[in-house]
Design a protein around this motif. Structure first.
Motif, short mmCIF file in Angstrom:
data_model
loop_
_atom_site.label_atom_id
_atom_site.label_comp_id
_atom_site.label_asym_id
_atom_site.label_seq_id
_atom_site.Cartn_x
_atom_site.Cartn_y
_atom_site.Cartn_z
N HIS A 96 0.76 -1.16 -0.03
CA HIS A 96 0.18 0.13 0.06
C HIS A 96 0.82 1.37 0.03
O HIS A 96 0.59 2.34 -0.54
CB HIS A 96 -0.97 0.03 1.25
CG HIS A 96 -1.98 -1.04 0.97
ND1 HIS A 96 -3.04 -0.84 0.05
CD2 HIS A 96 -2.60 -1.93 1.74
CE1 HIS A 96 -3.70 -1.59 0.06
NE2 HIS A 96 -3.50 -2.53 0.93
N ARG A 97 1.92 1.20 0.67
CA ARG A 97 2.87 2.30 0.52
C ARG A 97 3.69 2.80 -0.71
O ARG A 97 3.83 3.77 -1.00
CB ARG A 97 3.73 2.19 1.66
CG ARG A 97 4.72 3.36 2.03
CD ARG A 97 3.73 4.38 2.70
NE ARG A 97 4.71 5.61 3.21
CZ ARG A 97 4.32 6.81 3.21
NH1 ARG A 97 2.99 7.21 3.07
NH2 ARG A 97 4.87 7.73 3.61
N LEU A 98 3.70 1.45 -1.56
CA LEU A 98 4.23 1.83 -2.81
C LEU A 98 3.18 2.46 -3.40
O LEU A 98 3.43 3.19 -4.53
CB LEU A 98 4.84 0.46 -3.47
CG LEU A 98 5.01 0.65 -4.95
CD1 LEU A 98 6.21 1.53 -5.06
CD2 LEU A 98 5.46 -1.01 -5.20
N ILE A 99 2.02 1.94 -3.41
CA ILE A 99 0.76 2.59 -4.20
C ILE A 99 0.73 4.05 -3.99
O ILE A 99 0.55 4.63 -4.72
CB ILE A 99 -0.52 2.08 -3.59
CG1 ILE A 99 -0.71 0.46 -4.24
CG2 ILE A 99 -1.82 2.82 -4.14
CD1 ILE A 99 -1.94 -0.39 -3.69
N ASP A 100 0.86 4.40 -2.70
CA ASP A 100 1.26 5.87 -2.23
C ASP A 100 2.07 6.69 -3.14
O ASP A 100 1.92 7.80 -3.59
CB ASP A 100 0.94 6.03 -0.90
CG ASP A 100 -0.16 5.75 0.09
OD1 ASP A 100 -1.09 5.53 -0.53
OD2 ASP A 100 0.14 5.27 1.29
N GLY A 123 2.61 10.53 -9.94
CA GLY A 123 1.67 10.48 -11.17
C GLY A 123 1.60 9.31 -12.08
O GLY A 123 1.17 9.36 -12.99
N LEU A 124 1.69 8.14 -10.94
CA LEU A 124 1.73 6.68 -11.68
C LEU A 124 0.79 6.00 -10.71
O LEU A 124 1.31 4.99 -10.43
CB LEU A 124 3.04 6.01 -11.54
CG LEU A 124 4.16 6.80 -12.23
CD1 LEU A 124 5.48 6.47 -11.86
CD2 LEU A 124 3.96 6.81 -13.76
N ALA A 125 -0.43 6.64 -10.62
CA ALA A 125 -1.40 5.85 -9.86
C ALA A 125 -1.72 4.47 -10.18
O ALA A 125 -2.04 4.19 -11.53
CB ALA A 125 -2.72 6.66 -9.58
N VAL A 126 -1.72 3.55 -9.44
CA VAL A 126 -2.10 2.06 -9.84
C VAL A 126 -3.18 1.81 -8.76
O VAL A 126 -3.23 2.31 -7.58
CB VAL A 126 -1.17 1.13 -9.49
CG1 VAL A 126 -0.21 1.67 -10.40
CG2 VAL A 126 -0.61 1.14 -8.25
N TRP A 172 1.03 9.82 -17.55
CA TRP A 172 1.27 8.56 -17.92
C TRP A 172 -0.11 7.95 -17.74
O TRP A 172 -0.84 8.06 -17.12
CB TRP A 172 2.43 7.95 -17.10
CG TRP A 172 3.67 8.47 -17.28
CD1 TRP A 172 4.35 9.53 -16.75
CD2 TRP A 172 4.52 8.23 -18.31
NE1 TRP A 172 5.74 9.90 -16.90
CE2 TRP A 172 5.81 8.95 -18.14
CE3 TRP A 172 4.48 7.28 -19.56
CZ2 TRP A 172 6.82 8.76 -19.04
CZ3 TRP A 172 5.46 7.28 -20.37
CH2 TRP A 172 6.79 8.06 -20.23
N ARG A 173 -0.27 7.11 -18.87
CA ARG A 173 -1.49 6.22 -18.92
C ARG A 173 -0.72 4.70 -18.73
O ARG A 173 -0.10 4.32 -19.65
CB ARG A 173 -2.11 6.31 -20.19
CG ARG A 173 -3.51 5.37 -20.14
CD ARG A 173 -4.37 5.38 -21.32
NE ARG A 173 -3.50 4.88 -22.47
CZ ARG A 173 -3.85 5.33 -23.55
NH1 ARG A 173 -4.81 6.18 -24.17
NH2 ARG A 173 -3.17 5.01 -24.68
N LEU A 174 -1.31 4.04 -17.68
CA LEU A 174 -0.69 2.77 -17.36
C LEU A 174 -1.66 1.65 -17.91
O LEU A 174 -2.90 2.06 -17.95
CB LEU A 174 -0.56 2.63 -15.86
CG LEU A 174 0.21 3.61 -15.21
CD1 LEU A 174 0.52 3.36 -13.56
CD2 LEU A 174 1.85 3.61 -15.94
N GLY A 175 -1.19 0.50 -18.32
CA GLY A 175 -2.02 -0.49 -18.81
C GLY A 175 -2.93 -1.19 -17.73
O GLY A 175 -2.51 -0.88 -16.57
N VAL A 220 7.92 3.15 -16.50
CA VAL A 220 8.17 4.35 -16.75
C VAL A 220 9.65 4.81 -15.95
O VAL A 220 10.27 5.42 -16.17
CB VAL A 220 7.00 5.29 -16.16
CG1 VAL A 220 7.37 6.69 -15.88
CG2 VAL A 220 5.86 4.82 -17.01
N ILE A 221 9.46 4.26 -14.49
CA ILE A 221 10.74 4.64 -13.54
C ILE A 221 12.15 4.18 -14.24
O ILE A 221 13.08 5.06 -14.45
CB ILE A 221 10.37 4.05 -12.21
CG1 ILE A 221 9.39 4.71 -11.51
CG2 ILE A 221 11.95 4.16 -11.47
CD1 ILE A 221 8.82 3.89 -10.36
N ALA A 222 11.99 2.95 -14.67
CA ALA A 222 13.26 2.28 -15.17
C ALA A 222 13.83 3.17 -16.57
O ALA A 222 14.65 3.16 -16.86
CB ALA A 222 12.96 0.74 -15.96
#
Length: 191
Positions: free
Chosen positions: A37-41, A47-50, A110-113, A124-126
Motif C-alpha cells: 500500500h505504501r508503494l501505491i501511495d 503521477g503513476l497511480a495504480v 502517464w497512462r498505465l495498462g 516508466v521509472i526504469a
C-alpha cells in the motif's frame, strides 16, 4: 497518505526520487515503502497511480530501486555499471506498457495498462533511470556528501556542485554537526 510511515523524499527526477524510498543506506536505514500500500501511495504522488500492488510486485519494485541505485552510484563515480543492475533496469523498462499523454495544459501524464499497472509504472521509472544514467538529460549524477546517506541524486544546479541529496535533511544535519563540533572546540565563540 497513510499515517505511521516516514514521509516521502520527493525530488524532480523520478528515478532518483524512487531510490530515495530507502534512505540512510549507510546508517539506520529508513524504508519508505515497507508495504504494497505504501508503494501505491508513492506511485500516486508521482503521477503513476495504480489500484493494487501484490507483495511480489513490491519485491520487484525494491529490486528495481536497488538496481537503479547501484547503476546511478557507479555512473556518479564513473565506474562500470553493474551488469546485473543494468539487466534489471532493462527488463523493467521493456516489460512496461505505459503511454505518455500530453495534457491540455501542456504537461506529460502517464497512462498505465490495466492488466499490470505496477509493472507499467516500474517501466516508466526504469525508462527515466535509463535517460539519466545514459547522460541524456541536462545535469549530472552525484552522491550525497552525508556519510550515512550517500544517495544518488541528479544535480541540475547551474554549477553542478551540489553536495546534498536534500538540503533540508542531509545538508542541515551536516551543517549542524559541523557547528556543534566548532562550538566544542571554541566554546567562547558562542558568546
Amino acid at each position: 497518505m497513510r499515517a505511521g510511515f516516514p514521509e516521502f523524499r520527493l525530488g524532480n527526477v523520478l528515478a532518483t526520487s524512487f531510490t530515495g524510498t530507502l534512505s540512510e543506506r549507510h546508517g539506520n536505514a529508513v524504508e519508505r515503502i515497507p508495504t504494497p500500500h505504501r508503494l501505491i501511495d508513492w506511485l500516486a504522488v508521482n503521477g503513476l497511480a495504480v489500484d493494487s500492488c501484490t507483495p511480489a510486485q513490491l519485491d520487484l519494485a525494491r529490486e528495481l530501486r536497488e538496481s537503479i541505485h547501484a547503476a546511478a552510484t557507479a555512473a556518479a563515480v564513473q565506474d562500470a555499471l553493474p551488469a546485473s543492475a543494468v539487466q534489471v533496469i532493462n527488463d523493467c523498462s521493456a516489460r512496461g506498457r505505459a503511454a505518455a499523454l500530453l495534457t491540455p495544459e501542456g504537461k506529460r501524464r502517464w497512462r498505465l495498462g490495466s492488466a499490470s499497472s505496477v509493472e507499467d509504472a516500474l517501466g516508466v521509472i526504469a525508462a527515466d533511470a535509463i535517460s539519466v544514467i545514459a547522460g541524456e538529460r541536462d545535469g549530472k549524477l552525484a552522491l550525497c556528501a552525508s556519510p550515512t546517506c550517500r544517495a544518488a541524486f541528479f544535480d541540475t544546479s547551474r554549477s553542478r556542485t551540489r553536495k546534498w541529496c536534500e538540503m533540508n535533511t542531509c545538508g542541515n544535519r551536516q551543517k549542524k554537526a559541523r557547528f556543534t563540533a566548532n562550538q566544542r572546540k571554541n566554546p567562547r565563540s558562542a558568546e
